[in-house]
Design an enzyme around this catalytic site. Sequence first.
Site, PDB file in Angstrom:
ATOM      1  N   SER A  62       0.802  -1.233   0.000  1.00  0.00           N
ATOM      2  CA  SER A  62       0.000   0.000   0.000  1.00  0.00           C
ATOM      3  C   SER A  62       0.831   1.277   0.000  1.00  0.00           C
ATOM      4  O   SER A  62       0.298   2.358  -0.213  1.00  0.00           O
ATOM      5  CB  SER A  62      -0.942   0.005   1.195  1.00  0.00           C
ATOM      6  OG  SER A  62      -1.921  -0.992   1.029  1.00  0.00           O
ATOM      7  N   LYS A  65       0.487   3.303  -3.004  1.00  0.00           N
ATOM      8  CA  LYS A  65      -0.682   4.176  -3.216  1.00  0.00           C
ATOM      9  C   LYS A  65      -0.300   5.649  -3.224  1.00  0.00           C
ATOM     10  O   LYS A  65      -0.961   6.465  -3.869  1.00  0.00           O
ATOM     11  CB  LYS A  65      -1.717   3.928  -2.114  1.00  0.00           C
ATOM     12  CG  LYS A  65      -2.340   2.533  -2.136  1.00  0.00           C
ATOM     13  CD  LYS A  65      -3.187   2.284  -0.878  1.00  0.00           C
ATOM     14  CE  LYS A  65      -3.755   0.869  -0.852  1.00  0.00           C
ATOM     15  NZ  LYS A  65      -4.436   0.558   0.417  1.00  0.00           N
ATOM     16  N   TYR A 237      -5.140   4.026   7.657  1.00  0.00           N
ATOM     17  CA  TYR A 237      -6.462   3.421   7.783  1.00  0.00           C
ATOM     18  C   TYR A 237      -7.163   3.926   9.042  1.00  0.00           C
ATOM     19  O   TYR A 237      -7.095   5.124   9.347  1.00  0.00           O
ATOM     20  CB  TYR A 237      -6.352   1.880   7.775  1.00  0.00           C
ATOM     21  CG  TYR A 237      -5.454   1.379   6.689  1.00  0.00           C
ATOM     22  CD1 TYR A 237      -5.718   1.691   5.350  1.00  0.00           C
ATOM     23  CD2 TYR A 237      -4.318   0.619   6.963  1.00  0.00           C
ATOM     24  CE1 TYR A 237      -4.884   1.249   4.332  1.00  0.00           C
ATOM     25  CE2 TYR A 237      -3.483   0.169   5.954  1.00  0.00           C
ATOM     26  CZ  TYR A 237      -3.777   0.493   4.645  1.00  0.00           C
ATOM     27  OH  TYR A 237      -2.958   0.053   3.663  1.00  0.00           O
TER      28      TYR A 237
END
Lengths: 304, 304, 304, 304
Positions: A62, A65, A237
């Site tokens: 991730s 990203k 997150y």
Amino acid sequence: MLEETLNRINTELREAPDKGLVADYIPELAKIDPNQFAMSVCLADGQQVSCGDFTTNFSMQSVSKAFTLAMALGRYGDGLWKRVGREPTSNAFNSVVDLELGGGKPRNPFVNAGAIVVTDALLSGRTPKDTLAEIVQFVRAAVGDGDIYINHDMARSENITGHRNWSLAHFLKSTDNLEHECELTLGTYFHQCSIELNCQQLARAGRFLAGLSGGHDMIANRHVRSINALMMTCGHYDGSGEFAYRVGFPGKSGVSGGILAIVPGVASVAVWAPGLNSFGNSQLGTLALERLSLAMSWSVFDTK
Amino acid sequence: MLEETLNRINTELREAPDKGLVADYIPELAKIDPNQFAMSVCLADGQQVSCGDFTTNFSMQSVSKAFTLAMALGRYGDGLWKRVGREPTSNAFNSVVDLELGGGKPRNPFVNAGAIVVTDALLSGRTPKDTLAEIVQFVRAAVGDGDIYINHDMARSENITGHRNWSLAHFLKSTDNLEHECELTLGTYFHQCSIELNCQQLARAGRFLAGLSGGHDMIANRHVRSINALMMTCGHYDGSGEFAYRVGFPGKSGVSGGILAIVPGVASVAVWAPGLNSFGNSQLGTLALERLSLAMSWSVFDTK
Amino acid sequence: MLEETLNRINTELREAPDKGLVADYIPELAKIDPNQFAMSVCLADGQQVSCGDFTTNFSMQSVSKAFTLAMALGRYGDGLWKRVGREPTSNAFNSVVDLELGGGKPRNPFVNAGAIVVTDALLSGRTPKDTLAEIVQFVRAAVGDGDIYINHDMARSENITGHRNWSLAHFLKSTDNLEHECELTLGTYFHQCSIELNCQQLARAGRFLAGLSGGHDMIANRHVRSINALMMTCGHYDGSGEFAYRVGFPGKSGVSGGILAIVPGVASVAVWAPGLNSFGNSQLGTLALERLSLAMSWSVFDTK
Amino acid sequence: MLEETLNRINTELREAPDKGLVADYIPELAKIDPNQFAMSVCLADGQQVSCGDFTTNFSMQSVSKAFTLAMALGRYGDGLWKRVGREPTSNAFNSVVDLELGGGKPRNPFVNAGAIVVTDALLSGRTPKDTLAEIVQFVRAAVGDGDIYINHDMARSENITGHRNWSLAHFLKSTDNLEHECELTLGTYFHQCSIELNCQQLARAGRFLAGLSGGHDMIANRHVRSINALMMTCGHYDGSGEFAYRVGFPGKSGVSGGILAIVPGVASVAVWAPGLNSFGNSQLGTLALERLSLAMSWSVFDTK
């Protein structure tokens, strides 16, 4: 002093009793030895200091990203926000709840659903192969080093076992927020996650987000600011508030245990430790950044 | 240059076609003329520049939460986080959903439920009257001005009509996360929200969070950093991501249209414009801070 | 045969190792001995068969909701459904989540929020005292016995400790779905829940819902059908599907361990056992009804 | 009298101004003329009365879920409930929210996720082809007529466009609640939904659930009771409470506009009208069943 600090953190954290748990839902990640740790820092004066296993490769997952978001902002500017939001979430990185409540618009570009949409946007008018070449090229340019490749075994492993991502992609498709077939977009996404580099390279790759020499001119300044803001509020997150509170500067984590963190104008920091905390972020990586922030007074919330 | 910038923003925003909507669920707030605007900035060198209606009083409302949090961190330190979380939310400022899903632990100290818990903690071992006197004294000390009072009509109005806050308080009580009777805690909370000051005073009140002269020694440095981090990720309810993205430094908004924003080490900024956006934050206030941030390069996410 | 069945169930269930847990959040209920069990059945021919502690009084609690709904349907007919829905819920009996998602319209009249709205509707144009007198009178008429009273100690206990109900009431008030002050409506509601009767009386009270002799003419036939339908889909909170599946006829449970169950045209059944299952419904009561249903082939889903 | 009633309903409903909307997310369904209506009733004495377009074929869609559930209960009994729940839901038929909150266990076998799990269970130890042959054979046996086939164009159309079902299947797979590959299970599921029959055949197919002659011995009596209970509480998705309230007997709807409804011991009723209400159930079909229930006093909640 930075060197001493890194060495101290390296020594202390290798003794840490709780190293977190290696992600086990991707078979290729489950194999990785959790007793590894690396940290690397690039400074404004061009200096780079590293400690631990900083030449060992790991997949970006991730962390990639942040790079695809940079590319997509460069291509679409604020038009991108029609398809993806900019708000933190109280749900997990792979949650479908937010997506259903949001009518198919992901909360932000750093949860999986949002990143899949960003990759889908990058695919527009290009083949997956060309898009992946562009992404790898972008990362190489950021690092200033051509020795960066995709781990195709990793990508294949994620393609077969990544059912939550398939669930998200089909949901996005059902709400018309995916331009391409799920196979195309997810195929590209899994390969982007499988780009491998080492901790030293990752720190260098973040220089353009910290505004350091060697990192200029990758994207416009206003996009740098935007990405840093999003990494601060959404980069970890549903553990983003905790990270901002403890570390005090923006960062983006990945399930392989890597974190890229940015002290705007001051430093680009990479850390890697494969064990994860309950939010899916590197357990020791977060701890290391917290100690570094404290030692160097790098929190952007600090008044000095 | 700051003076010019403030004057330009003042002129531009008074012409803005969409000034947002004044909160109508508190009768005393519904009466307020939406065509008012004020902005005030304290700088590190002790200078203060203001524009617009900067001597007009308004009630602090949720801006007071930053001050009670400072007091509670001073008294309890990290022990406070047993009772309240540090994560952003996707729900509204007065949502009960988060509270039920979280088993009675509010997401953060800046949503209403969290602020009620903070006030409840301040009440421990004290009468409401003494606690309110302490809070007012804290704000006066921060401003460096004794001319700050509670508007008791406002407090009474909120006590009678604030059913959502009563709902939150009873929920907290039902989960044993409220030490005192709802009447005591909410009575104190409504009075704290009704502390009145003007925009000039509010900017001065924020100096201790920006580390400016005149604001030192109110609380420990590490608590300053913590409060700024929380204002960045949670200070604007479910519009916090948007605020961080557009403005780029921490802030805390109130339903009366005030916002206190902090550029750590650089400036304490207050803005007041009664009309609200859909998240319940000042519409013109947010716009003004965005323009100020851009003009002065004050975003903490900027690499300069 | 019914008598034998009841005696067998009584004997078997008194030996049951898991009797559930007595509700402890209402002090007056926490005192009750969990080793009690009673069952009583009224049949179409006027016969009544009972077993166990059928002359011991208990408070109706949520079983009273079926009676206030009957009264409100009589007064308002379908107009009532503007204020409360008719759908099952996946959340607990005292959940605020549904209420917030539904904009203040409770899912159905049998969750607490819905029942509070029904009581509020009954209060319209009357004092709480007169309304309570009407409710008690309605229950007495249904039973055919004047010896039924409110336990005022119980009502007082719930008034003081029932913070979740206060939370619901204030939420309803904040969305304008409560006509009266929370104190008035909840005061009435807590007293209605504190009406005491024994198991024999409760079975008789249900005759009008089963269409049995002695129970006619309380309310219109179409309202009987409506109440039975709602007891089937919503009578046991988020355990309603399970109850319908296992027992196969409508019922309404209460937190004191009572259940009133209706076999339309055939029988009115009351059961009482203070221990509760995880949904807040009588553990042994549900089991007893399941066995009775099987023994007598009383499931309405059975084809005979 | 039944014949007159059906004819009257047929005449009245064809004049209805609001016929609902044909499902448009499956291209093959979007083509269907909404001005069609059929109703058919099988009685205990073997008589069958029909009206309207009762010889026109339509695909079973979700009505097929009642039949696969019957087969799975026959094969696994109560073991099936380890993988799927028995509770109504407040979310839509294709919701992923329930699935995520329930950790991958669908709320009930009649929402899409639950039905996919049931089909997955039927596939155990068999090929998709054999499983489909079994399902078609089961429906034929229930109807007592071999002239029933799968519409393969419909199945293909759903396979390509049914992204929400793919999203559900991959979610189930990610939580280990799917034994087979998503392609296998969903391929079978889409074909099962594409079984075509006419309204007359559907009414006959329901006889085994109503316990009528011609329908005996398909499955055990206790499974009949279970399926009817589930059709009552969960047969119409988040509109199940409304259906139970208005119609008063169990039913299972499909997105093609068909509803199979059961009056236990009395009648099996099929209705077909392609326009849907907001819950995704046949608009005129529900209305027709409501009128039939009233005219014939068929509500199981009625005391007669």
